[in-house]
Design a protein around this motif. Structure first.
Motif, PDB file in Angstrom:
ATOM      1  N   ALA A 139       1.621 -23.481  66.522  1.00 40.22           N
ATOM      2  CA  ALA A 139       1.169 -22.099  66.253  1.00 40.22           C
ATOM      3  C   ALA A 139       2.340 -21.389  65.768  1.00 40.22           C
ATOM      4  CB  ALA A 139       0.735 -21.722  67.706  1.00 40.22           C
ATOM      5  N   MET A 140       3.632 -21.769  66.293  1.00 42.74           N
ATOM      6  CA  MET A 140       4.757 -20.963  65.738  1.00 42.74           C
ATOM      7  C   MET A 140       5.888 -21.791  65.231  1.00 42.74           C
ATOM      8  SD  MET A 140       5.630 -17.764  68.202  1.00 42.74           S
ATOM      9  CE  MET A 140       4.636 -16.150  68.149  1.00 42.74           C
ATOM     10  N   PRO A 141       5.789 -22.593  63.847  1.00 43.13           N
ATOM     11  CA  PRO A 141       6.401 -23.612  63.767  1.00 43.13           C
ATOM     12  C   PRO A 141       7.801 -23.406  63.535  1.00 43.13           C
ATOM     13  CG  PRO A 141       5.183 -22.991  61.826  1.00 43.13           C
ATOM     14  CD  PRO A 141       4.664 -22.263  63.198  1.00 43.13           C
ATOM     15  N   ASN A 142       8.351 -22.049  63.498  1.00 43.08           N
ATOM     16  CA  ASN A 142       9.809 -21.525  63.305  1.00 43.08           C
ATOM     17  C   ASN A 142      10.510 -21.007  64.544  1.00 43.08           C
ATOM     18  OD1 ASN A 142      10.011 -22.368  60.563  1.00 43.08           O
ATOM     19  ND2 ASN A 142       8.879 -20.626  59.894  1.00 43.08           N
ATOM     20  N   ALA A 143       9.849 -21.073  65.793  1.00 40.68           N
ATOM     21  CA  ALA A 143      10.160 -20.515  67.014  1.00 40.68           C
ATOM     22  C   ALA A 143      10.829 -21.687  67.538  1.00 40.68           C
ATOM     23  CB  ALA A 143       8.939 -20.363  67.956  1.00 40.68           C
ATOM     24  N   HIS A 144      12.042 -21.250  68.335  1.00 41.49           N
ATOM     25  CA  HIS A 144      12.811 -22.185  69.049  1.00 41.49           C
ATOM     26  C   HIS A 144      12.103 -22.658  70.249  1.00 41.49           C
ATOM     27  CE1 HIS A 144      16.616 -24.209  70.316  1.00 41.49           C
ATOM     28  NE2 HIS A 144      16.454 -23.590  71.524  1.00 41.49           N
ATOM     29  N   ILE A 145      11.652 -23.795  70.511  1.00 44.74           N
ATOM     30  CA  ILE A 145      10.848 -24.413  71.443  1.00 44.74           C
ATOM     31  C   ILE A 145      12.020 -24.922  72.481  1.00 44.74           C
ATOM     32  CG2 ILE A 145       9.030 -25.617  72.335  1.00 44.74           C
ATOM     33  CD1 ILE A 145       8.201 -23.408  70.521  1.00 44.74           C
TER      34      ILE A 145
END
Length: 184
Positions: A139-145
């Motif tokens: 859903a948020m590929p550029n978020a830091h997970i």
């Protein structure tokens, strides 16, 4: 400014002290509570997922493969562990391991995740945490997970570690692996 989202996965009675509970799951409650309280103090968004099944659970695909009724909507086992959730927190009920609602919610924020950190904690590392990590990443590929291993427990310690290694392979930062309270 970085935006933070804390996703608390399935911290429910049936996964701690109920039908599928374990001493490992009980041992992380304090760490999860501390993590939630810190997020509240910082004004971070907090989202809970809540495993939710109906009376027909045993006729579902999951019920046929895991024939232990659990998290039946409205029961004590379905409830979130007391003291973790507060008014204003988002709660997404889910019928299976990953929350499609979580993914849609993150997508509807209208960003690919740049400038966001999404941290996940909860139960079970190797099933629902792993599934929701993959959904958040999509859903948020550029978020830091990030996953805090000291706030997670798996079905077994070995499957917990296997899941953490799988998460690392998809560029998820894993914190505190080896410092889980149940390892002591």
């Amino acid at each position: 400014m970085e935006k933070k989202i804390l996703v608390v996965v399935d911290m429910q009675n049936d996964f701690t002290t109920g039908a599928l509970g374990s001493k490992e799951a009980v041992s992380i409650i304090r760490n999860v509570s501390t993590k939630i309280n810190a997020a509240r103090r910082h004004g971070d968004m907090i989202i809970f997922t809540q495993d939710t099944h109906g009376d027909d659970y045993m006729q579902t695909e999951e019920g046929r493969n895991l024939p232990v009724p659990h998290c039946i909507k409205g029961t004590e086992g379905w409830q979130l562990v007391e003291g973790l959730q507060a008014d204003g927190d988002n709660i997404f009920e889910k019928e299976t391991f990953g929350s499609v609602k979580l993914g849609r919610f993150l997508e509807d924020m209208g960003t690919t995740g740049e400038g966001y950190t999404i941290e996940l904690v909860g139960l079970c590392t190797d099933i629902c945490v792993l599934s929701n990590v993959a959904i958040a990443k999509a859903a948020m590929p550029n978020a830091h997970i990030v996953v805090d291993a000291a706030c997670c427990a798996g079905v077994t310690p070995a499957s917990h570690d296997t899941a953490l290694n799988a998460m690392k392979a998809i560029q998820v930062e894993v914190l505190h692996q080896g410092n889980e309270p149940w390892r002591n």
